[in-house]
Write a protein that holds these residues in place. Structure first.
Motif, PDB file in Angstrom:
ATOM      1  N   TYR A   1      -0.221   3.771   8.106  1.00 25.49           N
ATOM      2  CA  TYR A   1       1.169   3.209   7.449  1.00 25.49           C
ATOM      3  C   TYR A   1       2.011   2.648   8.505  1.00 25.49           C
ATOM      4  O   TYR A   1       2.702   1.558   8.617  1.00 25.49           O
ATOM      5  CB  TYR A   1       1.578   4.611   7.108  1.00 25.49           C
ATOM      6  CG  TYR A   1       3.397   4.453   6.813  1.00 25.49           C
ATOM      7  CD1 TYR A   1       3.966   3.908   5.784  1.00 25.49           C
ATOM      8  CD2 TYR A   1       4.092   4.995   8.092  1.00 25.49           C
ATOM      9  CE1 TYR A   1       5.282   3.786   5.889  1.00 25.49           C
ATOM     10  CE2 TYR A   1       5.570   4.610   7.903  1.00 25.49           C
ATOM     11  CZ  TYR A   1       6.142   4.335   6.784  1.00 25.49           C
ATOM     12  OH  TYR A   1       7.448   4.108   6.726  1.00 25.49           O
TER      13      TYR A   1
ATOM     14  N   ALA B   1       3.731  -1.138   3.876  1.00 29.09           N
ATOM     15  CA  ALA B   1       3.108   0.301   3.415  1.00 29.09           C
ATOM     16  C   ALA B   1       4.366   1.064   3.091  1.00 29.09           C
ATOM     17  O   ALA B   1       5.503   1.066   3.749  1.00 29.09           O
ATOM     18  CB  ALA B   1       2.119   0.852   4.287  1.00 29.09           C
TER      19      ALA B   1
ATOM     20  N   ILE C   1       0.887  -1.420   0.063  1.00 28.16           N
ATOM     21  CA  ILE C   1      -0.129  -0.093  -0.007  1.00 28.16           C
ATOM     22  C   ILE C   1       0.689   1.316  -0.077  1.00 28.16           C
ATOM     23  O   ILE C   1       1.793   1.482   0.848  1.00 28.16           O
ATOM     24  CB  ILE C   1      -1.086   0.166   1.104  1.00 28.16           C
ATOM     25  CG1 ILE C   1      -1.847  -1.262   1.166  1.00 28.16           C
ATOM     26  CG2 ILE C   1      -1.647   1.267   1.287  1.00 28.16           C
ATOM     27  CD1 ILE C   1      -2.857  -0.989   2.326  1.00 28.16           C
TER      28      ILE C   1
ATOM     29  N   ASN D   1       2.384  -1.680   8.905  1.00 29.37           N
ATOM     30  CA  ASN D   1       3.860  -2.242   8.685  1.00 29.37           C
ATOM     31  C   ASN D   1       4.172  -3.444   9.661  1.00 29.37           C
ATOM     32  O   ASN D   1       5.143  -3.828  10.001  1.00 29.37           O
ATOM     33  CB  ASN D   1       4.763  -1.055   8.643  1.00 29.37           C
ATOM     34  CG  ASN D   1       4.983  -0.752   7.126  1.00 29.37           C
ATOM     35  OD1 ASN D   1       4.825  -1.331   6.165  1.00 29.37           O
ATOM     36  ND2 ASN D   1       5.069   0.547   7.185  1.00 29.37           N
TER      37      ASN D   1
ATOM     38  N   HIS E   1       0.556  -7.066   5.367  1.00 31.81           N
ATOM     39  CA  HIS E   1       0.701  -5.829   4.429  1.00 31.81           C
ATOM     40  C   HIS E   1       1.861  -5.021   4.668  1.00 31.81           C
ATOM     41  O   HIS E   1       2.535  -5.160   5.900  1.00 31.81           O
ATOM     42  CB  HIS E   1      -0.514  -4.899   4.873  1.00 31.81           C
ATOM     43  CG  HIS E   1      -1.839  -5.611   4.300  1.00 31.81           C
ATOM     44  ND1 HIS E   1      -2.426  -6.357   4.737  1.00 31.81           N
ATOM     45  CD2 HIS E   1      -2.637  -4.769   3.376  1.00 31.81           C
ATOM     46  CE1 HIS E   1      -3.589  -6.591   4.062  1.00 31.81           C
ATOM     47  NE2 HIS E   1      -3.864  -5.593   3.458  1.00 31.81           N
TER      48      HIS E   1
END
Length: 388
Positions: free
Chosen positions: A52, A63, A33, A56, A61
């Motif tokens: 964010y 970012a 992302i 992380n 995910h």
């Protein structure tokens, strides 16, 4: 907020930051992302910087941000110098933009042509087509800016917001620009994270004989505050030195230069930068916070971040019932909802008189925010379901 200051420093010296990759193969399997150009203000913090940081920490995910900088009040919501490196475009599965009010249709279509699989996302924090006249950006949102916003939004794959009413508004407004099923509209709530309060220590007040009542203000909330003018005069006369009234974020002066609250002894606290706001608010050691709101249709679109922030600091809240706060405050349990000036007077006096009630309400609100409005595994699932 020390994490945020460190991030800004890193971006200024190094450009975008590549997250540390311990297992390259595993990282390739994660969803990527990219958050585009968030500012360090309330919108940037809750809608991009915190996601964010928290994404992380997950196993699913990873970012990045293209940049991060302090908010400049002279800017509009447009990204006048929008720049995304080709490496970031190739890396991203999702690119999350803030509201774009310049014409970026050529750029957005170009991104889709170069990277057909990438999903474009716009997160919209305010109903920019219906800003109140008092809002500093009202004049800047002219017909061209409004049209640009809709044209940019029509190219998106996903539109997100903290508020479902904002999503419904733009769903209707986009009908002339795109087919109904082309864009997915998703609500992502504002969430609190411990990283925002990492340098704050909650300390007891040195003087319990004086009750400190805070009103959170701004140039947008001056009329809200004036709703309580006569009551504040009455309370100050009744309690005198046992009651201290503080207005945080507004200096008590209207645009015409008048001072409508000059007959009341009020301590005005200047606005501070967003990275200092939590610490400043905690340092005031308020006993009660008032959140009055003039009942207008616009309250449907407002965020309730200030309730979350105050609750994390364990300060009990009284708010207007005809407001966004009725969606989050459980009356009598996590705060009070006032409908009339009589209600306001009753609840304020109850909290002034009963220290144990202040503690009960603030403890309940703290637990509510921690359990239901924080970056718990359940709420991370919201991101994982949208960005999959």
């Amino acid at each position: 907020m020390k994490h945020i200051k460190a991030l800004v420093h890193q971006y200024k010296t190094k450009g975008y930051i590549t997250p540390t990759i311990s297992h390259p193969t595993r990282e390739k399997m994660k969803v990527h992302i990219l958050f585009v150009s968030p500012y360090v203000n309330s919108t940037g913090y809750y809608r991009a910087i915190l996601p964010y940081l928290e994404l992380n920490k997950t196993d699913t995910h990873i970012a990045r941000m293209t940049s991060i900088s302090y908010w400049d009040f002279t800017k509009t919501f447009s990204l006048d110098n929008l720049s995304i490196k080709s490496e970031c475009l190739q890396w991203a599965d999702y690119i999350v933009f803030p509201a774009l009010t310049n014409d970026y249709t050529y750029l957005l279509k170009g991104i889709k042509a170069m990277q057909p699989e990438v999903e474009l996302v716009m997160d919209i924090d305010k109903p920019l087509h219906y800003l109140p006249r008092a809002h500093p950006l009202h004049k800047k949102m002219d017909d061209t800016a409004k049209k640009n916003l809709l044209q940019n939004m029509a190219i998106m794959d996903i539109v997100t917001s903290h508020n479902e009413d904002i999503l419904l508004l733009y769903l209707e407004m986009l009908r002339p620009y795109t087919s109904e099923d082309q864009i997915v509209f998703e609500a992502i709530p504002d969430l609190i994270a411990p990283s925002g309060f990492d340098s704050i220590t909650l300390a007891n007040k040195p003087n319990d004989n004086c009750i400190k009542v805070g009103i959170l203000g701004s140039v947008l909330k001056e009329q809200d505050i004036l709703l309580l003018k006569e009551l504040l005069i009455k309370l100050k006369k009744e309690y005198q030195e046992k009651l201290m009234i503080l207005c945080v974020g507004w200096n008590g002066v209207l645009k015409d230069g008048s001072k409508p609250l000059k007959e009341i002894s009020i301590t005005y606290i200047k606005s501070v930068s967003f990275v200092s706001y939590y610490k400043k608010l905690a340092a005031l050691r308020l006993d009660i916070v008032l959140l009055p709101v003039v009942p207008t249709p616009q309250w449907l679109f407002a965020p309730y971040r200030d309730f979350l922030e105050v609750s994390v600091l364990k300060i009990p809240v009284i708010a207007s019932k005809a407001s966004i706060y009725k969606r989050i405050i459980a009356h009598g349990k996590t705060g009070f909802l006032a409908d009339t000036l009589t209600d306001w007077e009753i609840y304020i006096k109850q909290l002034i008189t009963h220290k144990e009630l202040r503690k009960k309400i603030s403890d309940n609100a703290f637990e509510e925010v921690r359990e239901n409005h924080g970056y718990s595994p359940d709420h991370i699932e919201i991101f994982q379901e949208i960005f999959f």
